[in-house]
Every structure is written in structure tokens, then in C-alpha cells.
Design a protein around this motif. Structure first.
Motif, short mmCIF file in Angstrom:
data_model
loop_
_atom_site.label_atom_id
_atom_site.label_comp_id
_atom_site.label_asym_id
_atom_site.label_seq_id
_atom_site.Cartn_x
_atom_site.Cartn_y
_atom_site.Cartn_z
N LEU A 142 -10.29 -65.58 -1.72
CA LEU A 142 -10.93 -64.39 -1.25
C LEU A 142 -10.49 -63.06 -1.96
N HIS A 143 -9.31 -63.06 -2.21
CA HIS A 143 -9.03 -61.86 -3.13
C HIS A 143 -9.88 -61.77 -4.53
N ALA A 144 -9.91 -62.83 -5.07
CA ALA A 144 -10.38 -62.93 -6.24
C ALA A 144 -12.21 -63.00 -6.49
N LEU A 145 -12.66 -62.79 -5.33
CA LEU A 145 -14.06 -62.76 -5.30
C LEU A 145 -14.57 -61.54 -6.27
N PRO A 146 -15.68 -61.51 -6.78
CA PRO A 146 -16.04 -60.30 -7.78
C PRO A 146 -16.28 -59.25 -6.68
N ALA A 147 -16.84 -59.44 -5.47
CA ALA A 147 -17.24 -58.25 -4.88
C ALA A 147 -16.06 -57.55 -4.29
N MET A 148 -15.00 -58.34 -3.89
CA MET A 148 -13.57 -57.79 -3.53
C MET A 148 -13.06 -57.01 -4.79
N GLN A 149 -13.22 -57.64 -5.91
CA GLN A 149 -12.37 -56.96 -7.08
C GLN A 149 -13.10 -55.63 -7.19
N ARG A 150 -14.48 -55.72 -7.02
CA ARG A 150 -15.19 -54.37 -7.31
C ARG A 150 -14.78 -53.19 -6.25
N VAL A 151 -14.64 -53.73 -4.77
CA VAL A 151 -14.07 -52.79 -4.11
C VAL A 151 -12.76 -52.20 -4.17
N ILE A 152 -11.58 -53.26 -4.64
CA ILE A 152 -10.53 -52.61 -4.80
C ILE A 152 -10.57 -51.67 -6.13
N ALA A 153 -11.13 -52.09 -7.23
CA ALA A 153 -11.04 -51.21 -8.23
C ALA A 153 -11.78 -49.94 -7.96
N LEU A 154 -12.66 -49.93 -7.31
CA LEU A 154 -13.33 -48.50 -6.73
C LEU A 154 -12.49 -47.71 -6.15
#
Length: 412
Positions: free
Chosen positions: A296-308
Motif C-alpha cells: 500500500l505504501h508503494a501505490l503510485p497514488a500514495m507515492q504521489r501524496v507523500i512526494a507532494l
């Protein structure tokens, strides 16, 4: 003020010109635009949010794990946010969520423990740095960013890592002996304190000895050992990955310093996606005493949220530390400085545009987080998103209230 002698101003003076609104300032103060703004609930920048929570990310209540014995009992988070503390002035027009002041008992205990660790145990700060260490207010910082930590020990896991990262930045990159020359080698060897070297028996002892050779490596090693007491293997590897990102960002900035190169604005923002706060919010589940599963951490959507989130919080640092960096020796790159030089605008207009960039990133973060929360109603996802949003708000609170380190430019 006394009126100077002479004819009445109404009789002798031409009509007063009406000041025209500054279009740049009006644009900043007028509210959100750009990515992620659709559907946002916007409250006052000077009032606490109407509902609990720092962002429009719906999250169910998740019971905390049983608290371990600690010097200070872990209080329940307040049901409603209180008014923010009066210390410090928020940047006008900067989109943020005011928070309740962090629990003072926890702040006091974390501050006491972290100073004992930094000065006596890990020996990373000499006595002459004591005032700067105290002025950093790291206890207040971490308690504000992690109000759901079940124990003081969980808070200390984050606090040691924060201090270790700053020790390395100061000693390798910044104002306590830092230099871009040879930085890659120093960073590589320090990274082995987080990501252990697997080598032959003959060469292992000198590597182990090297981990005690300077303050950054001592800090990294000790902080990571404590962190591993709370983190799963997946969480620890996630943190190592994000620290590798951070170190790569340091190297890009160092290369520009050696070449006396001012990057394009987009290039600077690319560097700041790596040289940023990301390692801190990415461990919010470890500090909270639970785990967001690796898939779940690796989901692209989660990665985008963390990056933003990391990008927005780092621009907060650029804005609040602006005057501090201008007063430091040499040329410090930050977003307003890069915008001013590359886009040929005044320092004031560059600063105001940097506020707009931050606000666009914040609205994108909140919009993407809300979309992910709706699409993936898994309790650990909901709680992690809430934790990252809380970290974002705690980071702003610390910058705003840390008047020992930061003051605002006179642009309003």
C-alpha cells in the motif's frame, strides 16, 4: 501625528491618489488556484479548521496500541483543536492549517531525553553548540508532528532521526564545517550507518570503527539502532530508501555550489523533491505504533501524496528561513532566490511567487490525499494519510513559532 503648520490640506492639496492593489500580492492573498484545488473546503488562514484534523482527509478513529510505561503518560489527543499559539507570525497568504499547541509535558520530556542523547550518549553536539541545539526546539517540533505517538519512546525514535539528519546537514553541508568538496564520499560512508555494509571478515572491523569517527556517523548509527526497536523490516527499508533520496539531493545542490550554478526553477524544484523532509512524514506509521503495508505504501497514488507533502513542507522551510539564509555567508539557494534570478523579478515578487508555488503543492497534496482516501478505505491507509497531513501541519507550526531561528522579510 501632529499636522504641520500651513493651509488646510483640504484647501491646498490635490485629491489623494487611491493606492492601486498590488496584483502579485492580491493573487497570493486571494486563495487557491492550480492543481488539486477543485472541491477543497477553504477556511480562514487565521482561524482553526471548523472540524478536527488538519486536512480534508476522512479517517476513522483508530485505537492506539496499549501504551508502554513511560516517564510521561501518553495523553489522549484533544477532541477539538484549540487556537494556535500567539508566538510567531504566519506568512501572509501561505495556505496552512493552524493546530493546537503540542502537549507541554511531552515536549518537556522529549526535550530532556533528546538533549541527554545528543550531548552525552551519542556525543554529537559540543558544549559551544548548546544554545543552537536548545533554539532548534526539536522536542516541540516532533510532539507537534506526531500527536498520535503511543509513548515517549515512539516519539524519541523520530526525534533522534531528526537530530541525526540535522547534524549531518550542519557538519557535511552547512555552517559547521560543511563543504561541497568531497561530500559524496562522506555521505556514502555515513549512509552505511543506516544501511549496513556487508563485507569480508577482514575488512569489517575498520568499517565498524569508522561509524564512531565523526558526529554524523555516530548520530546516524545510534538513531537507527533505536528506530529498529519500533520499525518492521519493511518500514526500516523504506526509511533507508528515503534517506538515499535525501543524500542524492544534497549531492545535486553541492554540484551546483561547486560550479556556482543557479538552476532553472524547475530544476531547483526537482532537487527539492529529493533534498527535502520526506524521510520524516514517511515514518509516521512507525511513530504511531502501526504499519502501512509495503504494497500500500508503494501505490503510485500514495507515492504521489507523500512526494507532494514533502515538497510542500520543504518550500515552507525555504520561505521561513529566507532571511536567515540571506544573512549567512555565501549564496544559499532557495526557491525565492532562484525565481528572482531565473525569472528576472524583484526579491519581493519572487518571494510572493514562491508562496503561490507552495500553495499549489498544498492543494494538490490535499486533493490527491482525499481522492486516495475515498478510493482505498483501508484503515491503515486512512490513518497514514491523516498522519502525513498532521505532520505537514506540525512542520508549519514549528517554522512559524520558532522565532529563535526564523524571521519574516518585510514584503507586506
Amino acid at each position: 501625528m501632529p499636522v504641520p503648520p500651513g493651509p488646510s490640506p483640504l484647501e491646498s492639496s490635490p485629491p489623494l491618489a487611491v493606492a492601486q492593489p498590488d496584483p502579485t500580492l492580491q493573487r497570493v492573498l486571494s486563495g487557491p488556484h492550480g492543481l488539486g484545488t477543485a472541491g477543497l473546503r477553504l477556511g480562514s488562514l487565521t482561524e482553526p479548521p471548523a472540524a478536527p484534523g488538519p486536512a480534508d482527509v476522512a479517517a476513522p478513529e483508530v485505537p492506539a496500541e496499549p501504551a508502554e510505561p513511560a516517564a510521561v503518560a501518553a495523553p489522549e489527543p484533544p477532541a477539538e483543536a484549540e487556537a494556535p499559539v500567539a508566538e510567531g507570525r504566519p506568512i501572509p497568504g501561505l495556505y496552512h492549517h493552524p493546530i493546537a499547541p503540542p502537549d507541554p509535558a511531552r515536549v518537556e520530556e522529549v526535550s530532556r531525553r533528546i538533549k541527554a542523547w545528543a550531548v552525552d550518549e551519542a556525543q554529537v553536539y559540543p558544549p559551544e553548540w548548546e544554545e543552537q541545539f536548545d533554539g532548534f526546539s526539536v522536542g516541540r517540533y516532533m510532539v507537534a508532528c506526531h500527536p498520535d505517538a503511543p509513548t515517549i519512546d515512539h516519539l524519541m525514535a523520530a526525534t533522534r532521526l531528526m537530530v541525526a539528519e540535522n547534524v549531518l546537514d550542519d557538519c557535511y553541508c552547512e555552517d559547521h564545517g560543511g563543504s561541497p568538496v568531497g561530500l559524496g564520499s562522506r555521505l556514502l560512508l555515513a549512509h552505511t550507518a543506516l544501511d549496513p555494509l556487508h563485507t569480508s571478515e577482514e575488512y569489517a572491523p575498520p568499517w565498524v570503527d569508522s561509524l564512531r569517527s565523526d558526529a554524523p556517523r555516530r548520530a546516524y548509527r545510534s538513531a537507527m539502532e533505536y528506530f529498529l526497536q519500533h520499525a518492521s523490516a519493511s518500514q526500516a527499508d523504506r526509511y533507508r530508501h528515503d534517506m538515499g533520496r535525501l543524500h542524492m539531493g544534497y549531492l545535486a545542490e553541492a554540484a551546483w555550489a561547486q560550479e556556482e550554478h543557479v538552476p532553472e526553477v524547475w530544476e531547483y524544484l526537482a532537487m527539492r523533491q529529493f533534498n527535502n523532509f520526506r524521510p520524516c512524514p514517511t515514518i509516521t506509521d512507525t511513530v504511531g505504533g502501526y504499519e502501512l503495508p509495503a504494497d500500500l505504501h508503494a501505490l503510485p497514488a500514495m507515492q504521489r501524496v507523500i512526494a507532494l507533502a514533502g515538497n510542500a513542507t520543504t518550500i515552507v522551510n525555504d520561505l521561513y528561513s529566507y532571511t536567515k539564509e540571506l544573512d549567512s555567508p555565501g549564496k544559499h539557494l532557495n526557491l525565492p532566490v532562484v525565481i528572482a534570478e531565473r525569472e528576472g523579478v524583484s526579491d519581493r515578487d519572487a518571494y510572493l511567487k514562491a508562496i503561490e508555488v507552495h500553495n499549489d503543492l498544498m492543494h494538490a497534496f490535499e486533493g490527491e490525499a482525499a481522492a486516495l482516501a475515498a478510493a482505498c478505505p483501508v484503515p491503515s491507509v486512512q490513518r497514514f494519510l491523516r498522519g502525513v497531513a498532521v505532520w505537514v501541519d506540525g512542520n508549519h507550526y514549528w517554522h512559524q513559532t520558532n522565532t529563535y531561528r526564523y524571521s519574516l522579510p518585510d514584503f507586506w
